[in-house]
Design an enzyme around this catalytic site. Structure first.
Site, PDB file in Angstrom:
ATOM      1  N   LYS A 179       0.872   4.532   6.993  1.00 41.80           N
ATOM      2  CA  LYS A 179       0.390   5.333   5.871  1.00 41.80           C
ATOM      3  C   LYS A 179       1.034   6.719   5.923  1.00 41.80           C
ATOM      4  CE  LYS A 179      -2.686   2.071   4.911  1.00 41.80           C
ATOM      5  NZ  LYS A 179      -2.523   1.165   3.761  1.00 41.80           N
ATOM      6  N   SER A 189       0.804  -1.222   0.000  1.00 36.39           N
ATOM      7  CA  SER A 189       0.000   0.000   0.000  1.00 36.39           C
ATOM      8  C   SER A 189       0.838   1.274   0.000  1.00 36.39           C
ATOM      9  CB  SER A 189      -0.938   0.011   1.212  1.00 36.39           C
ATOM     10  OG  SER A 189      -0.210   0.146   2.415  1.00 36.39           O
TER      11      SER A 189
END
Length: 394
Positions: free
Chosen positions: A169, A52
């Site tokens: 993230k 990701s």
């Protein structure tokens, strides 16, 4: 008896030597305590499990996460097995006891979270978990099926904040910011914020001929899959695509985006009145400590979970009114700061677009640098990505 003579004899008497077993026990206890203190208050190792964050972070990267930068979080579940997060490695049982829970507190840090920081945090929707579902999000599973079916098929458990799964993230928006996305481009406070040299996107590439050696493009870092005789799906950064467009073999390049007004139920806040999707959504105001929001049908789909779950209020809908902790309320003032986190690999990332805000009490630390990196191909020695060792994270 002469007291001085007796005291001198006592002081010079040989001390009983520790057994080897006792020495090893003392050394192990000291090592565990010291390592636990370092891990909780200073720095912790973390492994990248998914793609990701490509191209910034790759599967197989091992990195250090600083607890000092944002201030170390005091353990909220203090009774836990050392070095295990939420599950014991061999038995599969819980590695903590949630009978004792401390309120959220954090030591002073060196800095506040800034936009574009790469942050490790506890998964906000990890309060409820379907154990056998691997990476499955319980709430997404219930949305796609129903609660009864999920509970009948899986073992459902709850987890305290600091024992929820760790995610990594990039912080796109901080508390008080307004975030939206148009045609795959994030817009923060009205300013376009493209990812430069890091984020991966998907493109439909049409070649002039079907006689193309795609291996050459894979060597350049593209992920490639064929979709037609002359059409290919390329995943790469905008800079890589800009270079690709100059190739004499390329007929056209088109970014693969979800059309506006195409409703995706999986996208936060899962409100059919908002025709939002992966590439087009918002605007959303990220809650800030001390910010007061009006409670109505427009705002509650976005902020109900924060008020109820993250801030621990009893929230009820009585007729047309909202009742908080037994009192009718027309507005609510937030007690914590929140953040909006997204992966650099925008089309292959489960992030805030799916599950919303990250509360400040879920923040673990700031990613600092990669200390080791392994590829999953080649011999043991060639698996090491030497160019990534001690590489800083930006």
């Amino acid at each position: 008896m002469n007291y001085k003579f007796w005291q001198k004899k006592k002081d010079t008497a040989p001390k009983k030597k520790k057994s080897k077993g006792r020495e090893w026990t003392d050394a192990i206890i000291f090592a565990v305590v010291a390592a636990t203190i370092i891990r909780v208050f200073f720095i912790e190792a973390y492994t990248i499990p998914s793609g990701s964050m490509e191209r910034s972070l790759l599967i197989g990267d091992f990195l250090f996460v600083s607890k000092v930068n944002y201030g170390a979080r005091i353990p909220m579940t203090p009774v836990a097995f050392p070095f295990a997060h939420h599950t014991m490695p061999l038995t599969g049982t819980k590695a903590y006891w949630d009978g004792v829970q401390w309120k959220y507190r954090r030591l002073p840090g060196l800095q506040d979270i800034k936009r574009n920081d790469v942050v490790v945090f506890n998964f906000p929707e990890g309060d409820t978990v379907a154990l056998e579902a691997q990476d499955g999000n319980y709430y997404q599973m219930v949305m796609q099926s129903n609660r009864q079916a999920v509970h009948a098929s899986y073992t459902i458990v709850s987890r305290p904040v600091d024992k929820r799964e760790n995610f990594i993230k990039r912080c796109i928006a901080i508390a008080g910011d307004t975030i939206s996305m148009v045609d795959g481009l994030a817009i923060v406070n009205g300013k376009k914020t493209p990812l430069v040299g890091t984020g991966g996107f998907s493109y439909l590439v049409e070649f002039k001929s079907d006689d193309i050696n795609v291996g050459l493009f894979q060597e350049q870092g593209f992920k490639v899959s064929q979709v037609s005789q002359t059409g290919w799906q390329f995943e790469g950064t905008p800079d890589m695509i800009a270079t690709l467009k100059k190739s004499e073999y390329v007929k056209s390049v088109q970014e693969m985006l979800t059309q506006k007004d195409s409703y995706d139920q999986a996208i936060f806040p899962h409100d059919p009145n908002r025709r939002w999707n992966l590439d087009n959504y918002g605007p959303i105001i990220v809650p800030k400590k001390g910010w007061t929001v009006k409670l109505d049908s427009n705002t509650m789909p976005m902020y109900e979970r924060s008020i109820r779950i993250y801030e621990g209020n009893k929230l009820e809908k009585v007729g047309a009114d909202w009742v908080i902790n037994g009192k009718k309320a027309t507005e609510y003032t937030f007690k914590m700061d929140y953040y909006w986190m997204m992966g650099d690999n925008r089309h292959q990332s489960a992030d805030s677009r799916y599950w919303g805000f990250v509360p400040e009490d879920h923040i673990v630390g700031k990613a600092l640098f990669i200390w080791m990196s392994f590829d999953n191909e080649g011999s043991w020695f060639s698996k090491i990505r030497w160019s990534r060792i001690f590489k800083g994270i930006h």
